[in-house]
Design an enzyme around this catalytic site. Sequence first.
Site, short mmCIF file in Angstrom:
data_model
loop_
_atom_site.label_atom_id
_atom_site.label_comp_id
_atom_site.label_asym_id
_atom_site.label_seq_id
_atom_site.Cartn_x
_atom_site.Cartn_y
_atom_site.Cartn_z
N SER A 44 2.74 -0.71 -0.81
CA SER A 44 3.23 -0.87 -2.18
C SER A 44 2.11 -1.31 -3.11
O SER A 44 1.40 -2.27 -2.82
CB SER A 44 4.36 -1.92 -2.23
OG SER A 44 5.45 -1.47 -1.48
N HIS A 76 6.20 5.30 -2.82
CA HIS A 76 5.30 5.73 -1.75
C HIS A 76 5.27 7.26 -1.70
O HIS A 76 6.20 7.92 -2.13
CB HIS A 76 5.77 5.19 -0.39
CG HIS A 76 5.55 3.72 -0.22
ND1 HIS A 76 5.29 3.14 0.99
CD2 HIS A 76 5.57 2.70 -1.11
CE1 HIS A 76 5.15 1.83 0.84
NE2 HIS A 76 5.32 1.53 -0.43
N ARG A 98 4.23 4.30 5.08
CA ARG A 98 4.33 3.83 6.46
C ARG A 98 5.80 3.72 6.82
O ARG A 98 6.67 3.72 5.96
CB ARG A 98 3.64 2.48 6.62
CG ARG A 98 4.14 1.42 5.66
CD ARG A 98 3.88 -0.02 6.12
NE ARG A 98 2.53 -0.37 6.50
CZ ARG A 98 1.59 -0.85 5.68
NH1 ARG A 98 1.85 -1.00 4.39
NH2 ARG A 98 0.40 -1.21 6.13
N THR A 99 6.07 3.65 8.12
CA THR A 99 7.42 3.34 8.58
C THR A 99 7.52 1.83 8.75
O THR A 99 6.67 1.22 9.40
CB THR A 99 7.72 4.05 9.91
OG1 THR A 99 7.63 5.46 9.70
CG2 THR A 99 9.10 3.70 10.42
N HIS A 100 8.52 1.23 8.14
CA HIS A 100 8.71 -0.22 8.25
C HIS A 100 9.66 -0.55 9.40
O HIS A 100 10.56 0.23 9.71
CB HIS A 100 9.28 -0.79 6.94
CG HIS A 100 8.32 -0.72 5.79
ND1 HIS A 100 8.19 0.42 5.02
CD2 HIS A 100 7.45 -1.62 5.30
CE1 HIS A 100 7.25 0.20 4.10
NE2 HIS A 100 6.79 -1.02 4.25
N GLU A 199 12.79 -13.34 1.74
CA GLU A 199 13.08 -14.60 2.42
C GLU A 199 13.91 -15.52 1.54
O GLU A 199 13.91 -15.43 0.32
CB GLU A 199 11.77 -15.34 2.76
CG GLU A 199 10.87 -14.59 3.68
CD GLU A 199 10.28 -13.32 3.06
OE1 GLU A 199 9.95 -13.35 1.85
OE2 GLU A 199 10.18 -12.31 3.77
N SER A 218 5.22 -5.80 6.85
CA SER A 218 4.45 -4.74 7.53
C SER A 218 3.20 -5.32 8.19
O SER A 218 3.07 -6.54 8.36
CB SER A 218 4.04 -3.67 6.51
OG SER A 218 3.06 -4.18 5.62
N ASN A 241 4.10 -10.63 -6.13
CA ASN A 241 5.08 -11.62 -6.60
C ASN A 241 4.82 -12.93 -5.88
O ASN A 241 4.19 -12.95 -4.83
CB ASN A 241 6.51 -11.15 -6.27
CG ASN A 241 6.71 -10.88 -4.78
OD1 ASN A 241 6.38 -9.81 -4.27
ND2 ASN A 241 7.24 -11.86 -4.08
I1 8IG Z 1 5.81 -6.39 -2.37
O1 8IG Z 1 8.00 -11.77 -1.19
C1 8IG Z 1 6.63 -7.80 -1.25
N1 8IG Z 1 6.96 -7.55 0.00
N2 8IG Z 1 8.91 -10.40 3.09
N3 8IG Z 1 8.45 -11.11 0.93
C2 8IG Z 1 8.44 -10.14 1.88
N4 8IG Z 1 7.96 -8.93 1.66
C3 8IG Z 1 7.48 -8.68 0.44
C4 8IG Z 1 7.46 -9.61 -0.58
C5 8IG Z 1 7.98 -10.89 -0.33
N5 8IG Z 1 6.93 -9.02 -1.66
#
Ligand code: 8IG
Length: 278
Positions: A44, A76, A98-100, A199, A218, A241
């Site tokens: 991302s 993506h 990618r595959t998550h 989370e 990832s 973020n």
């Molecule tokens: I972009 O704050 C992204 N991916 N787990 N937590 C998790 N994955 C993320 C976050 C985040 N921001």
Amino acid sequence: MSDDSTLHLDDPTTDPNEVAAQAATAIADGTGTPRHDIALVLGSGWAGAADLIGETVGTVENTDVPGFGAVAVAGHRGTISSVAIGDSDVRALVFGTRTHFYEGRGVRAVVHGVRTAAAAGCRAVVFTNGCGGVRTDWDPGTPVLIRDHLNLTGTSPIEGANFVDLTDLYSPRLRGLAREVDPSLDEGVYAQFRGPHYETPAEVAMARTMGADLIGMSTALEAIAARQAGMEVLAVSLVTNLAAGISAQPLSHEEVTEAGKAASGRCSQLLARIVERI
Ligand code: 8IG
């Protein structure tokens, strides 16, 4: 792509490295490039990077390559490209997505790109991702090198009694090289959660206590598979973020995409200059 000769990753009797070998053949045929040297996985916020690192000489659709699925994340690209680096013979294999783990296709699917890159000849891999930051001195839009990880997924891409050493998983040599390109690059510990939910603030506090600086969904599982395959690993996170509870603001995928777009120029240039030197 489904005929009798196609192996299926989710069949436990299938050797995932055989599917990777088939995928590497499909990529060699589809891009007209028999071997690749460096793999690049665009997460991302990193989508634009492929265009800056060199000239794209061939592209295949993920859906035409054994073991790969369609794109699951907005922003993506569902393609794999062969990119010529500068005037050299060096070829990069660029995965637009990618595959998550959260897609539920199993951990073999998550690391299939890495194993395919190894089968295609790649000796190094650069992972990129977007993530949440735990440290308040990293504003959204800050790229950070991954120095180490916490694999909080509860699983491993390695099957059987293969006890792979992960000391220096994230190559000190490649990190040094990245910091020559940009001495202002910070380093941090990345925690991989399963997702796809972000989370809770309590989980972020837990991860921070455990030593995490960056939180995402990832990279750790893929890096383990890369080490098992004998590749050198570099990983760069884009903090898009602040992780939940670090700021008062709730998280949104839109915010993530916007931060990615805003940082795109800097990140693409950084990546291009790093890849040139590997
Ligand atoms: I972009 O704050 C992204 N991916 N787990 N937590 C998790 N994955 C993320 C976050 C985040 N921001």
